[in-house]
Design a protein around this motif. Sequence first.
Motif, PDB file in Angstrom:
ATOM      1  N   UNK A 226       1.015  -1.374  -0.002  1.00 38.85           N
ATOM      2  CA  UNK A 226      -0.218  -0.049   0.367  1.00 38.85           C
ATOM      3  C   UNK A 226       0.868   1.330   0.050  1.00 38.85           C
ATOM      4  N   UNK A 227      -0.022   2.650  -1.103  1.00 40.55           N
ATOM      5  CA  UNK A 227       1.255   3.358  -0.683  1.00 40.55           C
ATOM      6  C   UNK A 227       0.428   4.493   0.320  1.00 40.55           C
ATOM      7  N   UNK A 228      -0.601   4.557   0.676  1.00 38.08           N
ATOM      8  CA  UNK A 228      -1.450   5.396   1.995  1.00 38.08           C
ATOM      9  C   UNK A 228      -2.454   4.457   3.017  1.00 38.08           C
ATOM     10  N   UNK A 229      -2.125   4.752   3.969  1.00 36.00           N
ATOM     11  CA  UNK A 229      -2.848   4.544   5.338  1.00 36.00           C
ATOM     12  C   UNK A 229      -3.556   5.124   5.636  1.00 36.00           C
ATOM     13  N   UNK A 230      -5.292   5.388   5.971  1.00 36.36           N
ATOM     14  CA  UNK A 230      -6.151   5.676   6.454  1.00 36.36           C
ATOM     15  C   UNK A 230      -6.677   5.326   7.636  1.00 36.36           C
ATOM     16  N   UNK A 231      -6.573   6.349   8.429  1.00 35.68           N
ATOM     17  CA  UNK A 231      -7.258   5.133   9.515  1.00 35.68           C
ATOM     18  C   UNK A 231      -7.954   6.204  10.642  1.00 35.68           C
ATOM     19  N   UNK A 232      -9.187   6.088  10.620  1.00 33.44           N
ATOM     20  CA  UNK A 232     -10.415   6.454  11.803  1.00 33.44           C
ATOM     21  C   UNK A 232     -10.293   5.813  13.007  1.00 33.44           C
ATOM     22  N   UNK A 233     -10.669   6.482  13.818  1.00 37.27           N
ATOM     23  CA  UNK A 233     -10.641   5.710  15.420  1.00 37.27           C
ATOM     24  C   UNK A 233     -10.871   4.127  15.179  1.00 37.27           C
TER      25      UNK A 233
ATOM     26  N   UNK B 250       4.734  -3.419  11.797  1.00 40.40           N
ATOM     27  CA  UNK B 250       5.470  -3.831   9.921  1.00 40.40           C
ATOM     28  C   UNK B 250       5.522  -3.109   9.148  1.00 40.40           C
ATOM     29  N   UNK B 251       5.143  -1.921   9.627  1.00 36.60           N
ATOM     30  CA  UNK B 251       5.743  -1.012   8.524  1.00 36.60           C
ATOM     31  C   UNK B 251       7.360   0.237  10.197  1.00 36.60           C
ATOM     32  N   UNK B 252       8.426   0.662   9.103  1.00 34.89           N
ATOM     33  CA  UNK B 252       9.418   1.272   9.866  1.00 34.89           C
ATOM     34  C   UNK B 252       8.726   2.670   9.244  1.00 34.89           C
ATOM     35  N   UNK B 253       8.472   3.459  10.081  1.00 35.47           N
ATOM     36  CA  UNK B 253       7.661   5.070   9.692  1.00 35.47           C
ATOM     37  C   UNK B 253       8.857   6.162  10.410  1.00 35.47           C
TER      38      UNK B 253
ATOM     39  N   UNK C 213      -1.349   8.624   6.610  1.00 35.85           N
ATOM     40  CA  UNK C 213       0.183   8.081   6.638  1.00 35.85           C
ATOM     41  C   UNK C 213       0.619   7.687   4.906  1.00 35.85           C
ATOM     42  N   UNK C 214       1.018   8.933   4.469  1.00 41.02           N
ATOM     43  CA  UNK C 214       1.552   8.122   3.341  1.00 41.02           C
ATOM     44  C   UNK C 214       3.401   7.757   3.036  1.00 41.02           C
ATOM     45  N   UNK C 215       3.180   6.198   2.940  1.00 42.33           N
ATOM     46  CA  UNK C 215       4.424   5.442   2.807  1.00 42.33           C
ATOM     47  C   UNK C 215       5.138   5.659   2.346  1.00 42.33           C
ATOM     48  N   UNK C 216       4.717   6.632   0.813  1.00 42.01           N
ATOM     49  CA  UNK C 216       6.078   6.664   0.135  1.00 42.01           C
ATOM     50  C   UNK C 216       6.636   8.479   0.100  1.00 42.01           C
ATOM     51  N   UNK C 217       6.011   8.929   1.180  1.00 42.79           N
ATOM     52  CA  UNK C 217       6.837  10.591   1.712  1.00 42.79           C
ATOM     53  C   UNK C 217       7.938   9.843   3.049  1.00 42.79           C
ATOM     54  N   UNK C 218       8.961  11.092   2.732  1.00 45.92           N
ATOM     55  CA  UNK C 218       9.723  11.428   3.862  1.00 45.92           C
ATOM     56  C   UNK C 218       8.907  11.338   4.604  1.00 45.92           C
ATOM     57  N   UNK C 219       9.687  11.192   5.880  1.00 44.88           N
ATOM     58  CA  UNK C 219       8.784  10.895   7.232  1.00 44.88           C
ATOM     59  C   UNK C 219       8.443  12.789   7.965  1.00 44.88           C
ATOM     60  N   UNK C 220       9.007  13.422   7.188  1.00 46.04           N
ATOM     61  CA  UNK C 220       8.345  14.900   7.399  1.00 46.04           C
ATOM     62  C   UNK C 220       7.539  15.068   7.576  1.00 46.04           C
ATOM     63  N   UNK C 221       7.331  14.664   5.787  1.00 45.65           N
ATOM     64  CA  UNK C 221       5.480  15.539   5.299  1.00 45.65           C
ATOM     65  C   UNK C 221       4.683  13.747   4.928  1.00 45.65           C
ATOM     66  N   UNK C 222       5.287  12.637   6.255  1.00 50.31           N
ATOM     67  CA  UNK C 222       4.095  11.255   6.304  1.00 50.31           C
ATOM     68  C   UNK C 222       2.996  10.973   6.742  1.00 50.31           C
ATOM     69  N   UNK C 223       2.841  12.080   7.843  1.00 53.49           N
ATOM     70  CA  UNK C 223       1.626  12.178   8.445  1.00 53.49           C
ATOM     71  C   UNK C 223       0.720  12.917   8.258  1.00 53.49           C
ATOM     72  N   UNK C 224      -0.809  12.984   8.168  1.00 55.35           N
ATOM     73  CA  UNK C 224      -1.719  13.821   7.660  1.00 55.35           C
ATOM     74  C   UNK C 224      -2.820  14.307   9.033  1.00 55.35           C
ATOM     75  N   UNK C 225      -3.141  14.658   9.473  1.00 54.81           N
ATOM     76  CA  UNK C 225      -4.473  15.280   9.509  1.00 54.81           C
ATOM     77  C   UNK C 225      -5.631  14.998   8.649  1.00 54.81           C
ATOM     78  N   UNK C 226      -6.370  14.326   8.753  1.00 56.01           N
ATOM     79  CA  UNK C 226      -7.141  14.413   7.157  1.00 56.01           C
ATOM     80  C   UNK C 226      -5.986  14.455   6.148  1.00 56.01           C
TER      81      UNK C 226
END
Length: 98
Positions: free
Chosen positions: A27-34, A47-50, A74-87
Amino acid sequence: RARKLNTSVAFLSQSYYKIPPIIRSNCSYMVILKLGGNREINMILSTFGLGVSKEQLLGMYQYATNEKFSPLLIDLEESPENRFRKGFLEILDPKEYT
């Protein structure tokens, strides 16, 4: 196969454990809800070295999902600084969640 046909695939699941490992690893993206507990977040981290600690991931997850229907993306193809987003728009800096 789908990439050569200019197609994207979305796999929806209510449990991270029930997603087949071949899909999780490609997968390239993971969208995780509550989620119901921290077990699934721990599985994602193992599982992922984030590039973040367990505490940072839990902090970002709690912040991103504190509003109803607001996911942690979680954008698994981005650098760690830009990998995580709210929405889909707000980029989260893991350093703020130590």
